[in-house]
Design a protein around this motif. Structure first.
Motif, PDB file in Angstrom:
ATOM      1  N   UNK A   1       0.835  -1.205   0.000  1.00 42.08           N
ATOM      2  CA  UNK A   1       0.000   0.000   0.000  1.00 42.08           C
ATOM      3  C   UNK A   1       0.872   1.259   0.000  1.00 42.08           C
ATOM      4  N   UNK A   2       1.950   1.236   0.800  1.00 45.52           N
ATOM      5  CA  UNK A   2       2.867   2.386   0.848  1.00 45.52           C
ATOM      6  C   UNK A   2       3.518   2.598  -0.509  1.00 45.52           C
ATOM      7  N   UNK A   3       3.959   1.504  -1.127  1.00 47.28           N
ATOM      8  CA  UNK A   3       4.601   1.602  -2.440  1.00 47.28           C
ATOM      9  C   UNK A   3       3.636   2.118  -3.503  1.00 47.28           C
ATOM     10  N   UNK A   4       2.384   1.670  -3.437  1.00 49.52           N
ATOM     11  CA  UNK A   4       1.396   2.142  -4.419  1.00 49.52           C
ATOM     12  C   UNK A   4       1.151   3.647  -4.267  1.00 49.52           C
ATOM     13  N   UNK A   5       1.135   4.121  -3.025  1.00 50.04           N
ATOM     14  CA  UNK A   5       0.938   5.551  -2.799  1.00 50.04           C
ATOM     15  C   UNK A   5       2.130   6.343  -3.319  1.00 50.04           C
ATOM     16  N   UNK A   6       3.347   5.847  -3.043  1.00 51.93           N
ATOM     17  CA  UNK A   6       4.551   6.505  -3.563  1.00 51.93           C
ATOM     18  C   UNK A   6       4.569   6.489  -5.091  1.00 51.93           C
ATOM     19  N   UNK A   7       4.106   5.381  -5.648  1.00 52.92           N
ATOM     20  CA  UNK A   7       4.070   5.255  -7.107  1.00 52.92           C
ATOM     21  C   UNK A   7       3.097   6.277  -7.709  1.00 52.92           C
ATOM     22  N   UNK A   8       1.955   6.469  -7.042  1.00 50.57           N
ATOM     23  CA  UNK A   8       0.982   7.454  -7.526  1.00 50.57           C
ATOM     24  C   UNK A   8       1.572   8.863  -7.475  1.00 50.57           C
ATOM     25  N   UNK A   9       2.276   9.176  -6.383  1.00 52.02           N
ATOM     26  CA  UNK A   9       2.880  10.502  -6.267  1.00 52.02           C
ATOM     27  C   UNK A   9       3.931  10.721  -7.356  1.00 52.02           C
ATOM     28  N   UNK A  10       4.708   9.691  -7.644  1.00 50.12           N
ATOM     29  CA  UNK A  10       5.722   9.797  -8.688  1.00 50.12           C
ATOM     30  C   UNK A  10       5.070   9.954 -10.061  1.00 50.12           C
ATOM     31  N   UNK A  11       3.950   9.265 -10.276  1.00 48.62           N
ATOM     32  CA  UNK A  11       3.237   9.405 -11.556  1.00 48.62           C
ATOM     33  C   UNK A  11       2.700  10.828 -11.704  1.00 48.62           C
ATOM     34  N   UNK A  12       2.173  11.380 -10.611  1.00 46.46           N
ATOM     35  CA  UNK A  12       1.704  12.772 -10.630  1.00 46.46           C
ATOM     36  C   UNK A  12       2.873  13.715 -10.896  1.00 46.46           C
ATOM     37  N   UNK A  13       4.019  13.406 -10.304  1.00 47.91           N
ATOM     38  CA  UNK A  13       5.212  14.234 -10.508  1.00 47.91           C
ATOM     39  C   UNK A  13       5.644  14.200 -11.981  1.00 47.91           C
ATOM     40  N   UNK A  14       5.595  13.027 -12.572  1.00 48.11           N
ATOM     41  CA  UNK A  14       5.962  12.907 -13.990  1.00 48.11           C
ATOM     42  C   UNK A  14       5.029  13.744 -14.858  1.00 48.11           C
ATOM     43  N   UNK A  15       3.731  13.730 -14.505  1.00 50.32           N
ATOM     44  CA  UNK A  15       2.767  14.542 -15.251  1.00 50.32           C
ATOM     45  C   UNK A  15       3.061  16.032 -15.085  1.00 50.32           C
ATOM     46  N   UNK A  16       3.418  16.433 -13.856  1.00 51.83           N
ATOM     47  CA  UNK A  16       3.738  17.837 -13.583  1.00 51.83           C
ATOM     48  C   UNK A  16       4.992  18.267 -14.337  1.00 51.83           C
ATOM     49  N   UNK A  17       5.962  17.364 -14.397  1.00 55.38           N
ATOM     50  CA  UNK A  17       7.193  17.673 -15.126  1.00 55.38           C
ATOM     51  C   UNK A  17       6.883  17.923 -16.596  1.00 55.38           C
ATOM     52  N   UNK A  18       6.032  17.070 -17.153  1.00 56.38           N
ATOM     53  CA  UNK A  18       5.656  17.246 -18.551  1.00 56.38           C
ATOM     54  C   UNK A  18       4.995  18.601 -18.788  1.00 56.38           C
ATOM     55  N   UNK A  19       4.066  18.974 -17.896  1.00 54.74           N
ATOM     56  CA  UNK A  19       3.381  20.263 -18.030  1.00 54.74           C
ATOM     57  C   UNK A  19       4.362  21.417 -17.853  1.00 54.74           C
ATOM     58  N   UNK A  20       5.272  21.281 -16.888  1.00 53.16           N
ATOM     59  CA  UNK A  20       6.259  22.331 -16.625  1.00 53.16           C
ATOM     60  C   UNK A  20       7.124  22.602 -17.854  1.00 53.16           C
ATOM     61  N   UNK A  21       7.590  21.538 -18.480  1.00 53.38           N
ATOM     62  CA  UNK A  21       8.452  21.716 -19.647  1.00 53.38           C
ATOM     63  C   UNK A  21       7.668  22.125 -20.885  1.00 53.38           C
ATOM     64  N   UNK A  22       6.401  21.721 -20.968  1.00 51.86           N
ATOM     65  CA  UNK A  22       5.550  22.206 -22.063  1.00 51.86           C
ATOM     66  C   UNK A  22       5.427  23.727 -21.990  1.00 51.86           C
ATOM     67  N   UNK A  23       5.183  24.234 -20.779  1.00 51.55           N
ATOM     68  CA  UNK A  23       5.055  25.684 -20.589  1.00 51.55           C
ATOM     69  C   UNK A  23       6.381  26.388 -20.871  1.00 51.55           C
ATOM     70  N   UNK A  24       7.483  25.781 -20.400  1.00 52.55           N
ATOM     71  CA  UNK A  24       8.802  26.387 -20.628  1.00 52.55           C
ATOM     72  C   UNK A  24       9.105  26.476 -22.116  1.00 52.55           C
ATOM     73  N   UNK A  25       8.805  25.407 -22.841  1.00 54.86           N
ATOM     74  CA  UNK A  25       9.072  25.399 -24.281  1.00 54.86           C
ATOM     75  C   UNK A  25       8.207  26.424 -25.011  1.00 54.86           C
ATOM     76  N   UNK A  26       6.931  26.505 -24.627  1.00 56.82           N
ATOM     77  CA  UNK A  26       6.024  27.458 -25.274  1.00 56.82           C
ATOM     78  C   UNK A  26       6.468  28.896 -24.997  1.00 56.82           C
TER      79      UNK A  26
END
Length: 199
Positions: free
Chosen positions: A165-190
């Motif tokens: 359960x702990x690992x699944x929660x950490x995995x979800x946070x990392x997946x959210x982080x990956x999504x945020x990174x993508x959005x961050x760099x999309x904005x930076x590039x634009x």
């Protein structure tokens, strides 16, 4: 457009200049502001009610040595703050990256770290799930044999489930982080493209 006349409080402008000049003090200053009638006023001080509207500071020769701008309204201040923050962010962006290719390379490097961490967590979850299945199979076999399942085995299963359960929660946070990174760099590039195309 007609220029509004300049008036002085207490004494005419010429007399005021002569009086101030005769004081033989180089530290004396004059203040120029606009009154409520839109008339430019020259005085030895700025009345409090006009300070917020801005004024000019002159030496005795009549040369402007400082311009005090009008005070900003809360809305104007906030707009200025946002503009300054945007300009500072733009300076940092241009300093950090030399091209859109640099931005994409940085995106890939940052995502690679997160994805590697996620892959490790996926592997650990798979391994722990396999262990849970084995332990539960053993517990079921014990029950089918009419024996009581050892408390240690039940505790081990519970501990493994908590770890998953702990690992699944950490995995979800990392997946959210990956999504945020993508959005961050999309904005930076634009934004980078917008700045460089404009200049």
């Amino acid at each position: 457009m007609a220029i509004a006349p300049i008036k002085c409080f207490l004494v005419p402008a010429i007399s005021l200049f002569c009086t101030l000049a005769s004081a033989a003090s180089g530290e004396q200053l004059l203040y120029r502001y606009t009154d409520e009638q839109g008339i430019m006023v020259l005085n030895e001080m700025v009345p409090p009610e006009y300070v917020a509207k801005g004024y000019e500071i002159l030496n005795l020769s009549g040369r402007v040595i400082e311009v005090v701008p009008p005070q900003l309204s809360p809305e104007e201040f906030e707009a200025q703050r946002r503009q300054e923050a945007r300009e500072e962010a733009d300076r940092k962006l241009l300093k950090r990256y030399n091209s859109l290719a640099d931005i994409e390379s940085a995106r890939k490097r940052k995502l690679a770290i997160v994805e590697q961490d996620m892959a490790i967590m996926h592997s650990n979850i798979t391994s722990l799930t396999r262990q849970i299945t084995q332990e539960e199979t053993q517990a079921a076999r014990t029950q089918r044999g009419g024996r009581e399942v050892a408390p240690e085995l039940l505790q081990r299963i519970a501990d493994l489930q908590k770890e998953v359960a702990v690992l699944r929660e950490r995995l979800k946070r990392r997946a959210d982080e990956a999504s945020s990174i993508g959005e961050e760099f999309d904005k930076a590039a634009a934004r980078y493209a917008e700045i460089t195309n404009r200049s």
